[in-house]
Design a protein around this motif. Structure first.
Motif, PDB file in Angstrom:
ATOM      1  N   THR A  39      64.126  67.702  45.462  1.00  0.00           N
ATOM      2  CA  THR A  39      64.772  66.400  45.620  1.00  0.00           C
ATOM      3  C   THR A  39      65.811  66.457  46.735  1.00  0.00           C
ATOM      4  O   THR A  39      65.893  65.550  47.578  1.00  0.00           O
ATOM      5  N   ALA A  40      66.611  67.531  46.759  1.00  0.00           N
ATOM      6  CA  ALA A  40      67.617  67.692  47.814  1.00  0.00           C
ATOM      7  C   ALA A  40      66.956  67.814  49.183  1.00  0.00           C
ATOM      8  O   ALA A  40      67.438  67.245  50.174  1.00  0.00           O
ATOM      9  N   ASN A  41      65.850  68.536  49.248  1.00  0.00           N
ATOM     10  CA  ASN A  41      65.122  68.716  50.496  1.00  0.00           C
ATOM     11  C   ASN A  41      64.596  67.371  51.016  1.00  0.00           C
ATOM     12  O   ASN A  41      64.738  67.044  52.207  1.00  0.00           O
ATOM     13  N   THR A  42      64.022  66.591  50.117  1.00  0.00           N
ATOM     14  CA  THR A  42      63.493  65.275  50.495  1.00  0.00           C
ATOM     15  C   THR A  42      64.605  64.347  50.968  1.00  0.00           C
ATOM     16  O   THR A  42      64.500  63.710  52.024  1.00  0.00           O
ATOM     17  N   ASP A  43      65.670  64.259  50.178  1.00  0.00           N
ATOM     18  CA  ASP A  43      66.778  63.362  50.524  1.00  0.00           C
ATOM     19  C   ASP A  43      67.392  63.747  51.868  1.00  0.00           C
ATOM     20  O   ASP A  43      67.729  62.867  52.686  1.00  0.00           O
ATOM     21  N   ASP A  44      67.566  65.045  52.075  1.00  0.00           N
ATOM     22  CA  ASP A  44      68.176  65.535  53.311  1.00  0.00           C
ATOM     23  C   ASP A  44      67.356  65.123  54.530  1.00  0.00           C
ATOM     24  O   ASP A  44      67.891  64.562  55.495  1.00  0.00           O
ATOM     25  N   LEU A  45      66.054  65.358  54.488  1.00  0.00           N
ATOM     26  CA  LEU A  45      65.207  65.063  55.647  1.00  0.00           C
ATOM     27  C   LEU A  45      65.039  63.555  55.850  1.00  0.00           C
ATOM     28  O   LEU A  45      65.149  63.057  56.973  1.00  0.00           O
ATOM     29  N   CYS A  46      64.790  62.827  54.766  1.00  0.00           N
ATOM     30  CA  CYS A  46      64.571  61.378  54.899  1.00  0.00           C
ATOM     31  C   CYS A  46      65.826  60.676  55.424  1.00  0.00           C
ATOM     32  O   CYS A  46      65.744  59.820  56.316  1.00  0.00           O
ATOM     33  N   SER A  47      66.975  61.042  54.878  1.00  0.00           N
ATOM     34  CA  SER A  47      68.221  60.411  55.309  1.00  0.00           C
ATOM     35  C   SER A  47      68.514  60.692  56.773  1.00  0.00           C
ATOM     36  O   SER A  47      68.946  59.808  57.531  1.00  0.00           O
ATOM     37  N   ALA A  48      68.267  61.935  57.194  1.00  0.00           N
ATOM     38  CA  ALA A  48      68.553  62.313  58.574  1.00  0.00           C
ATOM     39  C   ALA A  48      67.629  61.598  59.554  1.00  0.00           C
ATOM     40  O   ALA A  48      68.065  61.160  60.630  1.00  0.00           O
ATOM     41  N   ILE A  49      66.363  61.473  59.204  1.00  0.00           N
ATOM     42  CA  ILE A  49      65.409  60.792  60.078  1.00  0.00           C
ATOM     43  C   ILE A  49      65.805  59.318  60.232  1.00  0.00           C
ATOM     44  O   ILE A  49      65.826  58.770  61.345  1.00  0.00           O
ATOM     45  N   GLU A  50      66.123  58.675  59.127  1.00  0.00           N
ATOM     46  CA  GLU A  50      66.492  57.262  59.185  1.00  0.00           C
ATOM     47  C   GLU A  50      67.816  57.060  59.920  1.00  0.00           C
ATOM     48  O   GLU A  50      68.009  56.048  60.614  1.00  0.00           O
ATOM     49  N   ALA A  51      68.727  58.044  59.800  1.00  0.00           N
ATOM     50  CA  ALA A  51      70.018  57.946  60.494  1.00  0.00           C
ATOM     51  C   ALA A  51      69.850  57.995  62.006  1.00  0.00           C
ATOM     52  O   ALA A  51      70.712  57.500  62.753  1.00  0.00           O
ATOM     53  N   GLN A  52      68.745  58.578  62.466  1.00  0.00           N
ATOM     54  CA  GLN A  52      68.471  58.624  63.895  1.00  0.00           C
ATOM     55  C   GLN A  52      67.933  57.295  64.427  1.00  0.00           C
ATOM     56  O   GLN A  52      67.766  57.119  65.635  1.00  0.00           O
ATOM     57  N   GLY A  53      67.616  56.376  63.520  1.00  0.00           N
ATOM     58  CA  GLY A  53      66.998  55.120  63.929  1.00  0.00           C
ATOM     59  C   GLY A  53      65.504  55.240  64.099  1.00  0.00           C
ATOM     60  O   GLY A  53      64.854  54.326  64.620  1.00  0.00           O
ATOM     61  N   TRP A  54      64.933  56.360  63.645  1.00  0.00           N
ATOM     62  CA  TRP A  54      63.494  56.561  63.734  1.00  0.00           C
ATOM     63  C   TRP A  54      62.810  55.917  62.531  1.00  0.00           C
ATOM     64  O   TRP A  54      63.416  55.714  61.481  1.00  0.00           O
ATOM     65  N   THR A  55      61.526  55.623  62.688  1.00  0.00           N
ATOM     66  CA  THR A  55      60.743  55.070  61.594  1.00  0.00           C
ATOM     67  C   THR A  55      60.175  56.214  60.764  1.00  0.00           C
ATOM     68  O   THR A  55      59.541  57.131  61.307  1.00  0.00           O
ATOM     69  N   LEU A  56      60.397  56.169  59.455  1.00  0.00           N
ATOM     70  CA  LEU A  56      59.901  57.209  58.553  1.00  0.00           C
ATOM     71  C   LEU A  56      58.733  56.664  57.748  1.00  0.00           C
ATOM     72  O   LEU A  56      58.815  55.600  57.148  1.00  0.00           O
ATOM     73  N   VAL A  57      57.626  57.411  57.745  1.00  0.00           N
ATOM     74  CA  VAL A  57      56.495  57.101  56.869  1.00  0.00           C
ATOM     75  C   VAL A  57      56.418  58.264  55.879  1.00  0.00           C
ATOM     76  O   VAL A  57      55.980  59.368  56.216  1.00  0.00           O
TER      77      VAL A  57
END
Length: 329
Positions: A39-57
């Protein structure tokens, strides 16, 4: 006028870079949410990608390989710019990952490495040193038993393994089995998969306690299984951390809390926080840099109830109580 043009050009360039950044689409095929670590791994990566303004699928496979294969093919169809991939098991990926290569989508391996890594192309890879983590689990146990005067006593050890075929389970088992023979008094009497989950860790520990007369040590290949085992040990009328020494792996905050409470004795670190590596890698790949095939391992340690035990060459354990407030996962 010249100054105005310069300012306008700088603004256009900045807007162009921002537009390019926001145009990046990242597909992330995750195993599931089997543990606090995941869960920590998922949250860390997803949050960071979205913080960059990138689109996450994002796709959660619920621990099922067919779901991940389907997700990877959907990413190809959608034409994502990058794919982050963590495989639930090590085998069975060559065909679909070669399809990713044929689609010329940069593949970033995170946490676990597929067994076909030498025959596919990947842009970069970041993961734990699972074999070394297993070595540290066994070595800490042997050294701890010596430190409490039980270095000559015959010690019965049981092992809760992770998901069968998972890179982390295979590696940690290898490391444990490599080091245990260095301590002649440590006898592995049972090993079984708890699938990296708290519920299955509890169930398997219950079966161990019913079928084995004397258990001195539990090696749990992740903290969630160890935490589940604590409930089984208590239900059997035993004292976790005293009657049965418990060594986990991952170093999640719940394990630190159990160590401070005296119910777990040690946990080996495997950080889930890969976002700094992944974000930096994508930015560098965007700039045209090329990585080699080396798997980049974050620096990791060991946390326990005592501190100071030499569990690996040149390394000492750290008291969990001294750093629990720093643990963010």
């Amino acid at each position: 006028m010249k100054r105005l043009l310069t300012v306008m050009l700088a603004l256009v360039l900045a807007l162009g870079l921002a537009a390019n950044a926001s145009a990046i689409t990242v597909g992330f095929s995750q195993i599931g949410q089997e543990s606090d670590w995941r869960t920590a791994n998922t949250d860390d990566l997803c949050s960071a990608i979205e913080a960059q303004g990138w689109t996450l699928v994002y796709d959660d496979a619920n621990q099922q390989q067919p779901n991940q294969i389907r997700a990877l093919r959907n990413f190809i169809t959608q034409g994502v710019d990058y794919i982050l991939f963590t495989g639930v098991v090590s085998t069975g990926w060559e065909e679909v990952l070669k399809e990713v290569n044929e689609a010329e989508i940069p593949l970033i391996l995170v946490d676990r490495m597929p067994d076909c890594a030498d025959v596919i192309d990947y842009a970069c890879a970041f993961g734990g040193d699972f074999v070394e983590e297993g070595r540290r689990m066994a070595r800490w146990t042997g050294e701890y038993m010596k430190s409490i005067g039980r270095g000559e006593e015959e010690i019965n050890v049981v092992m809760l393994e992770g998901t069968t075929g998972a890179d982390a389970a295979v590696g940690r088992t290898e490391g444990i089995l490599e080091v245990l023979p260095e301590y002649e008094n440590l006898n592995l009497v049972a090993q079984q998969s708890g699938n990296f989950t708290r519920a299955e860790g509890q169930a398997v520990m219950e079966s161990f306690l019913k079928s084995i007369d004397k258990i001195d040590v539990l090696l749990a290949q992740n903290d969630d299984m160890g935490l589940g085992a604590i409930d089984a040990i208590k239900a059997a009328g035993l004292v976790p951390g005293e009657d049965i020494i418990i060594v986990g792996c991952d170093s999640v905050k719940a394990a630190f809390e159990a160590i401070v409470a005296g119910e777990m004795n040690a946990t080996i670190e495997c950080t889930p926080l890969y976002s700094p590596f992944v974000i930096d890698a994508i930015n560098r790949l965007e700039a045209g840099e090329v990585f080699d095939k080396t798997v980049i391992h974050p620096e990791e340690g060991c946390f326990d109830s005592v501190g100071g035990i030499e569990y690996a060459e040149g390394k000492l354990s750290v008291k969990a109580a001294d750093v629990i407030d720093e643990r963010v996962y």
